[in-house]
Design a protein around this motif. Structure first.
Motif, PDB file in Angstrom:
ATOM      1  N   UNK A 219       0.802  -1.222   0.000  1.00 51.63           N
ATOM      2  CA  UNK A 219       0.000   0.000   0.000  1.00 51.63           C
ATOM      3  C   UNK A 219       0.833   1.270   0.000  1.00 51.63           C
ATOM      4  N   UNK A 220       2.136   1.154   0.242  1.00 52.83           N
ATOM      5  CA  UNK A 220       2.980   2.339   0.259  1.00 52.83           C
ATOM      6  C   UNK A 220       2.806   3.213   1.470  1.00 52.83           C
ATOM      7  N   UNK A 221       2.375   2.654   2.583  1.00 58.59           N
ATOM      8  CA  UNK A 221       2.158   3.418   3.810  1.00 58.59           C
ATOM      9  C   UNK A 221       3.150   3.042   4.895  1.00 58.59           C
ATOM     10  N   UNK A 222       4.309   2.563   4.482  1.00 58.22           N
ATOM     11  CA  UNK A 222       5.368   2.241   5.438  1.00 58.22           C
ATOM     12  C   UNK A 222       5.280   0.864   6.042  1.00 58.22           C
ATOM     13  N   UNK A 223       4.341   0.032   5.589  1.00 58.61           N
ATOM     14  CA  UNK A 223       4.215  -1.315   6.148  1.00 58.61           C
ATOM     15  C   UNK A 223       5.393  -2.182   5.702  1.00 58.61           C
ATOM     16  N   UNK A 224       6.004  -2.885   6.674  1.00 60.84           N
ATOM     17  CA  UNK A 224       7.159  -3.715   6.328  1.00 60.84           C
ATOM     18  C   UNK A 224       7.082  -5.114   6.940  1.00 60.84           C
ATOM     19  N   UNK A 242       4.466  -0.727  10.797  1.00 64.77           N
ATOM     20  CA  UNK A 242       4.648   0.343   9.828  1.00 64.77           C
ATOM     21  C   UNK A 242       5.591   1.388  10.397  1.00 64.77           C
ATOM     22  N   UNK A 243       6.399   1.961   9.516  1.00 56.62           N
ATOM     23  CA  UNK A 243       7.345   3.008   9.910  1.00 56.62           C
ATOM     24  C   UNK A 243       7.021   4.277   9.127  1.00 56.62           C
ATOM     25  N   UNK A 244       6.787   5.366   9.844  1.00 55.77           N
ATOM     26  CA  UNK A 244       6.518   6.662   9.231  1.00 55.77           C
ATOM     27  C   UNK A 244       7.196   7.750  10.047  1.00 55.77           C
ATOM     28  N   UNK A 245       7.852   8.654   9.365  1.00 58.59           N
ATOM     29  CA  UNK A 245       8.538   9.777  10.030  1.00 58.59           C
ATOM     30  C   UNK A 245       9.491   9.281  11.108  1.00 58.59           C
ATOM     31  N   UNK A 277       1.269  10.273  17.449  1.00 61.36           N
ATOM     32  CA  UNK A 277       2.697  10.555  17.473  1.00 61.36           C
ATOM     33  C   UNK A 277       3.011  11.921  16.870  1.00 61.36           C
ATOM     34  N   UNK A 278       2.340  12.250  15.765  1.00 63.41           N
ATOM     35  CA  UNK A 278       2.590  13.551  15.131  1.00 63.41           C
ATOM     36  C   UNK A 278       2.173  14.701  16.043  1.00 63.41           C
ATOM     37  N   UNK A 279       1.024  14.571  16.661  1.00 65.12           N
ATOM     38  CA  UNK A 279       0.545  15.646  17.533  1.00 65.12           C
ATOM     39  C   UNK A 279       1.457  15.815  18.741  1.00 65.12           C
ATOM     40  N   UNK A 280       1.945  14.719  19.274  1.00 65.21           N
ATOM     41  CA  UNK A 280       2.886  14.820  20.387  1.00 65.21           C
ATOM     42  C   UNK A 280       4.175  15.502  19.946  1.00 65.21           C
ATOM     43  N   UNK A 281       4.648  15.166  18.740  1.00 59.86           N
ATOM     44  CA  UNK A 281       5.879  15.783  18.235  1.00 59.86           C
ATOM     45  C   UNK A 281       5.704  17.275  18.021  1.00 59.86           C
ATOM     46  N   UNK A 282       4.462  17.695  17.760  1.00 62.05           N
ATOM     47  CA  UNK A 282       4.173  19.114  17.563  1.00 62.05           C
ATOM     48  C   UNK A 282       3.907  19.841  18.879  1.00 62.05           C
ATOM     49  N   UNK A 283       4.034  19.122  19.988  1.00 58.12           N
ATOM     50  CA  UNK A 283       3.895  19.739  21.293  1.00 58.12           C
ATOM     51  C   UNK A 283       2.553  19.576  21.969  1.00 58.12           C
TER      52      UNK A 283
END
Length: 480
Positions: A219-224, A242-245, A277-283
């Motif tokens: 699917x191209x969404x980082x699934x490995x 899955x791995x993203x960012x 994870x993204x929201x946490x990284x944004x503070x």
């Protein structure tokens, strides 16, 4: 027992609402429900072990072919220690050759390299090759599965027992979603040089190209990785990574109704995990990720003990014979009072007596999916209507609304074709209840809501009453 398997074509319905948004920029919460007692799930941060979301994560479930992850773990361990080599030639025994599909199909006496046997196990999910590996490493499958169980205990998989190397049906072989997340973390942590085998998209062997049973890999969404599983008793299982960012999340879903619906649910859980994870990284302060998931409809349900539905016996692990139109979302009921924050507890914690599950306090639950959806859509459900006797006055007042403008919603889906298919199926099964109704699929912020329109209040409530008796979730929508 197959003799008592009951088949009921029930959809796991997502009853969507679009009126209330809990936070700026956040999607509206989507109440979901699952009438599937085999369902279990967990979402884990692979690096820290934080449990972002869980539902029935410690309930006993059948692993099916996810069992092969442990078979490969012990194979990787033997490779690393030098006890075996990738170039070893393995002879197929009569016992291995007699294993049922899915299988590679080599005859007894034929040979295969250890690496090809590993690829067949990981990509094709070949039951015969899992036994070939077990016999080569352990001497016999029985001896090898004893090692599997011992390794499970060593890793902290305290509720897992293995009796087969391939995951074929055996009532003694059981695990939990949490234990499978522990195993998934362990295999990529302990054998990063071999983990790639669990993420191969395809494998060419003996003139034939085999594709991985895990459709999310493409699917191209980082699934490995890592592994699918299916038996009639287990339903459709998937351990996915899955791995993203630069961050990795592991999601386990057990008891799916089809390959398509299971994959869709894993993808939604995974996307929500990465959103946290993204929201946490944004503070943004998200201390309890479980709450974030619940605000989006995951982990809320009205019935903690729904009926069992068994998957089709005519479908293989790839789900090729299953219709993609069953791609609907799962969730479950109220979370336990205390949620673990790590997948693998420290030894001191594991030595302590197991903590009893906290009883579900329905009065303290913030919402149920039907009630939540009703509040978002201005409707009510049969469950709510029965329980809330003080609201009879309000119901009588609502009866003064013009007849023929009431609606019944039976689902909300991301895919319009799925919404129409399910609406037609409900109409076919309950044609008496919807004889005078119109069928309509309404789009609201990307959710396609399956509705019967043009009904009177009495007809709408009677229809929902009948659907409720058949364990088909529905919602009455009053005129706006």
């Amino acid at each position: 027992m197959n003799a008592v398997f009951r088949r009921r074509f029930l959809a796991a319905l997502v009853l969507g609402g679009v009126v209330f948004t809990p936070a700026l920029g956040a999607p509206p919460p989507v109440a979901q429900s699952s009438d599937n007692s085999r369902y279990a799930s967990i979402v884990v941060d692979a690096a820290s072990g934080e449990v972002l979301f869980s539902r029935f994560a410690d309930a006993r479930r059948y692993p099916a072919s996810i069992t092969k992850v442990m078979t490969l773990y012990l194979t990787f361990e033997a490779l690393e220690s030098g006890k075996i080599k990738l170039t070893d030639n393995l002879t197929v025994s009569p016992r291995a050759a007699a294993q049922p599909p899915s299988k590679l199909g080599l005859a007894a006496g034929q040979s295969i390299s250890l690496e090809d046997a590993m690829k067949a196990t990981a990509v094709r999910s070949a039951n015969d090759m899992a036994v070939v590996l077990a016999e080569h490493i352990g001497g016999s499958e029985a001896q090898f599965t004893a090692r599997m169980t011992a390794k499970a205990r060593e890793l902290g998989m305290d509720h897992t027992r293995f009796t087969t190397a391939n995951g074929l049906p055996d009532t003694r072989q059981a695990t939990t979603a949490r234990d499978l997340s522990i195993l998934s973390r362990a295999v990529m942590r302990d054998f990063p040089q071999y983990y790639r085998y669990l993420g191969l998209h395809d494998w060419f062997y003996n003139g034939r190209d085999y594709r991985n049973t895990n459709g999310l890999l493409a699917t191209g969404r980082g699934y490995d990785g890592i592994k699918t599983g299916f038996t009639n008793a287990s339903g459709y299982n998937l351990a996915a990574s899955s791995v993203r960012d630069g961050k990795r999340i592991i999601t386990i879903v057990m008891g799916g109704r089809s390959t398509a619906s299971r994959n869709a649910h894993v993808a939604e859980l995974m996307d929500t995990g990465f959103e946290v994870q993204r929201k946490r990284a944004q503070g943004e302060q998200i201390q309890v990720a479980q709450t974030y998931f619940e605000q989006r409809g995951f982990g809320v349900s009205n019935d903690p003990n729904p009926p069992v539905e068994y998957a089709s016996a005519s479908s293989d692990e790839d789900g090729q014979s299953m219709s993609a139109t069953s791609a609907v979302a799962y969730v479950a009921g109220p979370p336990p009072a205390s949620l673990p924050t790590e997948v693998t507890p420290p030894p001191s914690a594991r030595a302590a007596p197991p903590r009893a599950a906290a009883p579900v306090q329905r009065a303290e639950a913030p919402r149920t999916p039907e009630n939540l959806t009703a509040s978002l859509n201005g409707g009510t459900t049969m469950t709510t209507r029965r329980a809330a006797t003080p609201t009879r006055t309000a119901t009588r007042e609502a009866a003064s609304q013009p007849s023929g403008r009431w609606m019944v919603q039976v689902g909300a889906f991301r895919d319009e074709a799925v919404a129409r298919t399910w609406l037609n199926e409900v109409s076919r099964r309950f044609r008496t209840q919807f004889t005078q109704a119109q069928r309509d699929v309404q789009n609201a912020d990307g959710w396609y809501r399956s509705r019967f329109t043009g009904m009177t209040q009495a007809a709408a409530e009677a229809a929902c009453e009948t659907l409720g008796e058949r364990r088909v979730t529905c919602m009455v929508i009053r005129p706006s």
